[in-house]
Structures are given as structure tokens and as C-alpha cells.
Design a protein around this motif. Structure first.
Motif, PDB file in Angstrom:
ATOM      1  N   VAL A 238       0.864  -1.185   0.000  1.00 22.71           N
ATOM      2  CA  VAL A 238       0.000   0.000   0.000  1.00 22.71           C
ATOM      3  C   VAL A 238       0.897   1.230   0.000  1.00 22.71           C
ATOM      4  CG1 VAL A 238      -1.793   1.242   1.273  1.00 22.71           C
ATOM      5  CG2 VAL A 238      -1.718  -1.251   1.359  1.00 22.71           C
ATOM      6  N   SER A 239       0.642   2.154  -0.910  1.00 22.47           N
ATOM      7  CA  SER A 239       1.444   3.375  -0.941  1.00 22.47           C
ATOM      8  C   SER A 239       0.567   4.587  -1.190  1.00 22.47           C
ATOM      9  CB  SER A 239       2.505   3.300  -2.039  1.00 22.47           C
ATOM     10  OG  SER A 239       3.202   4.538  -2.077  1.00 22.47           O
ATOM     11  N   ASN A 240       0.689   5.598  -0.302  1.00 20.09           N
ATOM     12  CA  ASN A 240      -0.012   6.860  -0.575  1.00 20.09           C
ATOM     13  C   ASN A 240       0.913   7.809  -1.354  1.00 20.09           C
ATOM     14  OD1 ASN A 240       0.258   7.239   2.905  1.00 20.09           O
ATOM     15  ND2 ASN A 240       1.559   8.413   1.536  1.00 20.09           N
ATOM     16  N   ASN A 241       2.035   7.266  -1.812  1.00 18.92           N
ATOM     17  CA  ASN A 241       2.990   8.100  -2.536  1.00 18.92           C
ATOM     18  C   ASN A 241       3.709   7.264  -3.596  1.00 18.92           C
ATOM     19  OD1 ASN A 241       4.017  10.600  -2.934  1.00 18.92           O
ATOM     20  ND2 ASN A 241       5.366  10.609  -1.168  1.00 18.92           N
ATOM     21  N   ALA A 242       2.940   6.532  -4.403  1.00 17.77           N
ATOM     22  CA  ALA A 242       3.537   5.582  -5.339  1.00 17.77           C
ATOM     23  C   ALA A 242       4.306   6.283  -6.455  1.00 17.77           C
ATOM     24  CB  ALA A 242       2.437   4.715  -5.948  1.00 17.77           C
ATOM     25  N   GLY A 243       5.419   5.676  -6.837  1.00 16.76           N
ATOM     26  CA  GLY A 243       6.205   6.206  -7.953  1.00 16.76           C
ATOM     27  C   GLY A 243       5.806   5.545  -9.262  1.00 16.76           C
ATOM     28  N   LEU A 244       6.456   5.960 -10.338  1.00 12.20           N
ATOM     29  CA  LEU A 244       6.131   5.432 -11.668  1.00 12.20           C
ATOM     30  C   LEU A 244       6.267   3.907 -11.707  1.00 12.20           C
ATOM     31  CD1 LEU A 244       5.423   6.042 -14.634  1.00 12.20           C
ATOM     32  CD2 LEU A 244       7.880   6.308 -15.073  1.00 12.20           C
ATOM     33  N   GLY A 245       7.344   3.389 -11.102  1.00 11.76           N
ATOM     34  CA  GLY A 245       7.578   1.938 -11.088  1.00 11.76           C
ATOM     35  C   GLY A 245       6.417   1.201 -10.450  1.00 11.76           C
ATOM     36  N   ASP A 246       5.889   1.748  -9.350  1.00 11.11           N
ATOM     37  CA  ASP A 246       4.754   1.103  -8.678  1.00 11.11           C
ATOM     38  C   ASP A 246       3.522   1.113  -9.580  1.00 11.11           C
ATOM     39  OD1 ASP A 246       6.137   0.545  -6.334  1.00 11.11           O
ATOM     40  OD2 ASP A 246       5.707   2.517  -5.496  1.00 11.11           O
ATOM     41  N   TYR A 247       3.302   2.215 -10.295  1.00  9.35           N
ATOM     42  CA  TYR A 247       2.134   2.275 -11.186  1.00  9.35           C
ATOM     43  C   TYR A 247       2.280   1.273 -12.329  1.00  9.35           C
ATOM     44  CZ  TYR A 247      -0.230   6.070  -8.799  1.00  9.35           C
ATOM     45  OH  TYR A 247      -0.914   6.799  -7.860  1.00  9.35           O
ATOM     46  N   LEU A 248       3.508   1.090 -12.827  1.00  2.79           N
ATOM     47  CA  LEU A 248       3.718   0.101 -13.894  1.00  2.79           C
ATOM     48  C   LEU A 248       3.474  -1.309 -13.352  1.00  2.79           C
ATOM     49  CD1 LEU A 248       6.865   1.650 -15.652  1.00  2.79           C
ATOM     50  CD2 LEU A 248       4.490   1.661 -16.453  1.00  2.79           C
ATOM     51  N   ASN A 249       3.988  -1.577 -12.143  1.00  2.00           N
ATOM     52  CA  ASN A 249       3.767  -2.893 -11.533  1.00  2.00           C
ATOM     53  C   ASN A 249       2.293  -3.125 -11.205  1.00  2.00           C
ATOM     54  OD1 ASN A 249       6.277  -4.289 -11.437  1.00  2.00           O
ATOM     55  ND2 ASN A 249       7.005  -2.756  -9.985  1.00  2.00           N
ATOM     56  N   LEU A 250       1.589  -2.029 -10.903  1.00  2.67           N
ATOM     57  CA  LEU A 250       0.161  -2.149 -10.583  1.00  2.67           C
ATOM     58  C   LEU A 250      -0.613  -2.736 -11.776  1.00  2.67           C
ATOM     59  CD1 LEU A 250      -1.797   0.521  -8.660  1.00  2.67           C
ATOM     60  CD2 LEU A 250      -2.857  -0.495 -10.634  1.00  2.67           C
ATOM     61  N   ILE A 251      -0.169  -2.366 -12.983  1.00  5.11           N
ATOM     62  CA  ILE A 251      -0.897  -2.835 -14.172  1.00  5.11           C
ATOM     63  C   ILE A 251      -0.829  -4.360 -14.259  1.00  5.11           C
ATOM     64  CG2 ILE A 251      -1.001  -2.743 -16.712  1.00  5.11           C
ATOM     65  CD1 ILE A 251       0.196   0.123 -16.442  1.00  5.11           C
ATOM     66  N   TRP A 252       0.404  -4.934 -14.197  1.00  5.33           N
ATOM     67  CA  TRP A 252       0.451  -6.392 -14.374  1.00  5.33           C
ATOM     68  C   TRP A 252      -0.013  -7.154 -13.144  1.00  5.33           C
ATOM     69  CZ3 TRP A 252       3.208  -9.851 -11.583  1.00  5.33           C
ATOM     70  CH2 TRP A 252       4.341  -9.410 -10.896  1.00  5.33           C
ATOM     71  N   THR A 253       0.231  -6.588 -11.928  1.00 11.18           N
ATOM     72  CA  THR A 253      -0.219  -7.322 -10.727  1.00 11.18           C
ATOM     73  C   THR A 253      -1.745  -7.340 -10.620  1.00 11.18           C
ATOM     74  OG1 THR A 253       0.054  -5.313  -9.414  1.00 11.18           O
ATOM     75  CG2 THR A 253       1.842  -6.933  -9.283  1.00 11.18           C
ATOM     76  N   SER A 254      -2.417  -6.407 -11.297  1.00 13.20           N
ATOM     77  CA  SER A 254      -3.882  -6.446 -11.214  1.00 13.20           C
ATOM     78  C   SER A 254      -4.448  -7.615 -12.037  1.00 13.20           C
ATOM     79  CB  SER A 254      -4.507  -5.123 -11.636  1.00 13.20           C
ATOM     80  OG  SER A 254      -4.054  -4.762 -12.890  1.00 13.20           O
ATOM     81  N   PHE A 255      -3.646  -8.147 -12.963  1.00 13.96           N
ATOM     82  CA  PHE A 255      -4.094  -9.319 -13.742  1.00 13.96           C
ATOM     83  C   PHE A 255      -3.456 -10.611 -13.243  1.00 13.96           C
ATOM     84  CE2 PHE A 255      -4.339  -5.753 -16.754  1.00 13.96           C
ATOM     85  CZ  PHE A 255      -5.703  -5.785 -16.998  1.00 13.96           C
ATOM     86  N   LEU A 256      -2.175 -10.542 -12.885  1.00 14.01           N
ATOM     87  CA  LEU A 256      -1.407 -11.747 -12.566  1.00 14.01           C
ATOM     88  C   LEU A 256      -0.968 -11.762 -11.101  1.00 14.01           C
ATOM     89  CD1 LEU A 256       0.977 -11.726 -15.657  1.00 14.01           C
ATOM     90  CD2 LEU A 256      -0.910 -13.308 -15.284  1.00 14.01           C
TER      91      LEU A 256
END
Ligand SMILES: NC(=O)c1ccc[n+]([C@@H]2O[C@H](COP(=O)([O-])OP(=O)(O)OC[C@H]3O[C@@H](n4cnc5c(N)ncnc54)[C@H](OP(=O)(O)O)[C@@H]3O)[C@@H](O)[C@H]2O)c1
Length: 319
Positions: A238-256
Motif C-alpha cells: 500500500v502506498s499513498n505516494n507511489a512512484g512510476l515503477g509502482d504504477y507500472l507494476n500495478l498494471i500487471w499485478t492487477s491481472f497476474l
């Protein structure tokens, strides 16, 4: 009336105390004589226009909203003709929100159905004005992460405004809390209820083989990538201050995979404010204030927040 006005983005010196026109309440508004406010990292981000995207909301070249401050407490000194919920003399606290700001002023007008409510008893104006930012953010993200009794949660930057609220509210929900902070803040973070503390300057918590259901980064100095092996099989970063890397990881972790990332932006509302008031009244949370500054030291207060090393919150006193 006096207000803190900024007409350009930048260092704390852009803030000037000036005379501005005192507002008059519309029929559905109350006029508040402000007694206290706070300086949050949200205010300082708007002051600096950091990140740049803030300029898309508040003016590309110079700020459109020129009075900062999102949180306040004070006394109602006038009401509009159609106001029914409040009366003159009521002591209230609340949030103006990011689209309005305006709390660094001696008087503000706000709609009676905005995020305002009566002050809890035996709590100072400074405490109630300072508590909302961290507590509201903590409630938002812990709810989104569905924190449960018995969960193991690690709170990174446990000594900040948000971190100190996350520690206390996670304990209130019955979690086992590990706080990451520097050793000078061990006593402070333990006093908030943390079961264990780790010094980020001497120990890397991702190397000790301990797994957590939730790792909450309150400051944006770690990442999902760094933490994923310290999460349980279905753990959440959980991050209230996510960086670009976290947003990119969010995309694939939401599926896989089962490990997920929870991020976004918290906002204030009356339901959360009422919940915060109850937590204060029942002494489930306290309000750590590092330092209270008088209004005429707003520049020093901003420097304190800019240091990135405050302990809990910074209050501004108007009385
Ligand atoms: N997404 C949202 O809705 C939302 C809501 C609220 C806040 N935020 C963002 O969240 C961030 C944090 O806000 P905040 O007000 O809680 O910050 P803060 O109060 O300024 O945090 C200060 C604390 O961070 C600790 N710290 C500094 N560097 C550290 C490091 N490298 N590792 C571990 N701890 C460190 C400091 O402890 P030491 O002195 O011991 O170093 C200090 O106690 C801000 O960027 C803010 O914009 C986002």
C-alpha cells in the motif's frame, strides 16, 4: 483580516502575510474565526507545485488559489439565513479540501454541509486541526486494503503525519504493527502502539525473512519491487505516494499473481471526519504535534515540513 497569500510557486518565502477582504457567509454558509490550522506535506506540495501536474489544477505560471491551508478549527461567528445545523458560538473543525484551501486566514466561510463537525471535548484547537490529514489518509488506505484483526502490517516512515496515524489506526483495528523509523523516533513510534520498531538507517527490513500481509509505505521511499518478497503470498503493498515503477507494476499485478498494489489519492468527507472525532473522543488515537508555530512564523513552519523529518504534525496557532 490577515491571511497567508502566495502569488508564485516556490520556497517558503513566497508566503506573505497580508490584509485581505474578510468573507461574508452566503445563506447556506457559516463564517468561522479560525483558531488553528496545520502545515501538511499537501500544502507544501501546492506551494512548490511539486509534482508539476499541480500546475494543471492551480495555474500553470502562478497559483490561482492563493491562500493555502486545508484543515482548520475555530468558532462560528456568523451564519447564513438558511443554516440549520450550526449556531453562532459552535466550536468546529474540518477540511476545506484541495479545491478550496483558504484555511491560512483569520476567517473562512464554508457551506454548512461541507466536511465540518463540532469539536470533541478536551482536545485543543491545534490538535483537531492537525489530526485530519494523517488520520483521514490512514482510514482511506487501510479500508481499501481491508486490514483485518491479526494482520501483520509494516508501516514505513512510521514517525510522519500519515505514518503515525497508520500505526495508531492499524492498532485500533487489531493488527500487529511493525514501525520503520530512525532510532531517535523508536520511543515515539512505540508510544503510538507499534509492537516492534526497525531502524531504517541500520537495518533493511526486506532482508530479514519476515513476511507481512500489508506493507504500507507512507512516504514513497520504497517500492513494490523492493518489498514483494517480504509480502505474504497474497500480501498487499500500500502506498499513498507511489512512484512510476509502482504504477507500472500495478498494471500487471492487477491481472497476474496474488500480491497486489493499493494506491491512489485520499479525500476527506464528513463520514471520515465523524469517525476521526469518535477515535479522538474514545482516546483510540492521539495527535502527535512536533511543534506549534504562531501564524506569523508560517515560513519557519513550512521549512520544518520541508525538512522531511518532522515527528507527526505541525500546528499553526491563530490565538
Ligand atoms: N495519496 C494521498 O492521498 C496522500 C495523502 C497524504 C499524504 N500523501 C503524501 O505522503 C507523503 C508523506 O506525507 P507525511 O505528511 O506523512 O510526511 P512527513 O510527515 O513529512 O514524514 C516525515 C517522516 O518521514 C520519515 N522519513 C524521512 N525519510 C525517511 C526514509 N528514508 N525512510 C523512512 N522514514 C523516513 C522521517 O523520520 P526521520 O526523521 O526519522 O527520518 C519523518 O518522521 C507526502 O509525500 C504526501 O504528499 C499522499
Amino acid at each position: 483580516m490577515k491571511a497567508v497569500v502566495y502569488k508564485e510557486y516556490g520556497a517558503p518565502e513566497v508566503l506573505k502575510i497580508q490584509e485581505v477582504v474578510k468573507p461574508t457567509p452566503k445563506e447556506n454558509e457559516v463564517l468561522i474565526k479560525v483558531k488553528a490550522s496545520t502545515v501538511t506535506t499537501g500544502d507544501t506540495r501546492f506551494r512548490k507545485a511539486d509534482p508539476f501536474a499541480i500546475r494543471f489544477f492551480n495555474g500553470i505560471i502562478k497559483p490561482k488559489k492563493q491562500i493555502l491551508g486545508m484543515f482548520f478549527s475555530g468558532d462560528i461567528v456568523a451564519i447564513g439565513t438558511k443554516v440549520t445545523k450550526f449556531k453562532i458560538g459552535d466550536k468546529i473543525f474540518g477540511s476545506t479540501g484541495m479545491s478550496i484551501f483558504n484555511a491560512w486566514a483569520e476567517f473562512i466561510c464554508i457551506k454548512e454541509d461541507a466536511t465540518i463537525t463540532s469539536m470533541p471535548v478536551k482536545i485543543t484547537y491545534e490538535e483537531v486541526a492537525s489530526v485530519i490529514f494523517g488520520a483521514s489518509t490512514a482510514l482511506h488506505f487501510l479500508k481499501k486494503a481491508n486490514l483485518k484483526k491479526g494482520d501483520n502490517i509494516l508501516v514505513y516512515a512510521a514517525s510522519g503525519a500519515v505514518g503515525s496515524a497508520v500505526v495508531q489506526i492499524a492498532k485500533y483495528y487489531g493488527a500487529n504493527v511493525t514501525g520503520v523509523c530512525s532510532s531517535k523516533n523508536f520511543k515515539f513510534v512505540k508510544s503510538l502502539g507499534a509492537d516492534k520498531v526497525i531502524d531504517y538507517t541500520t537495518e533493511d527490513f526486506t532482508k530479514n525473512d519476515v513476511k507481512y500481509e500489508i506493507i504500507y509505505d507512507s512516504i514513497g521511499k520504497i517500492s513494490y519491487k523492493k518489498c514483494k518478497n517480504s509480502l505474504t503470498h497474497s500480501g498487499l503493498f500500500v502506498s499513498n505516494n507511489a512512484g512510476l515503477g509502482d504504477y507500472l507494476n500495478l498494471i500487471w499485478t492487477s491481472f497476474l499473481g496474488k500480491r497486489k498494489i493499493v494506491t491512489g489519492v485520499s479525500s476527506d468527507n464528513l463520514e471520515k471526519l465523524t469517525q476521526i472525532k469518535k477515535l479522538l473522543e474514545t482516546k483510540k488515537i492521539t495527535v502527535p504535534i512536533d511543534k506549534t508555530y504562531p501564524l506569523d512564523q508560517i515560513i519557519q513552519a513550512n521549512y520544518h515540513v520541508d525538512s522531511g523529518h518532522k515527528k507527526g504534525n505541525i500546528a499553526i496557532s491563530f490565538h
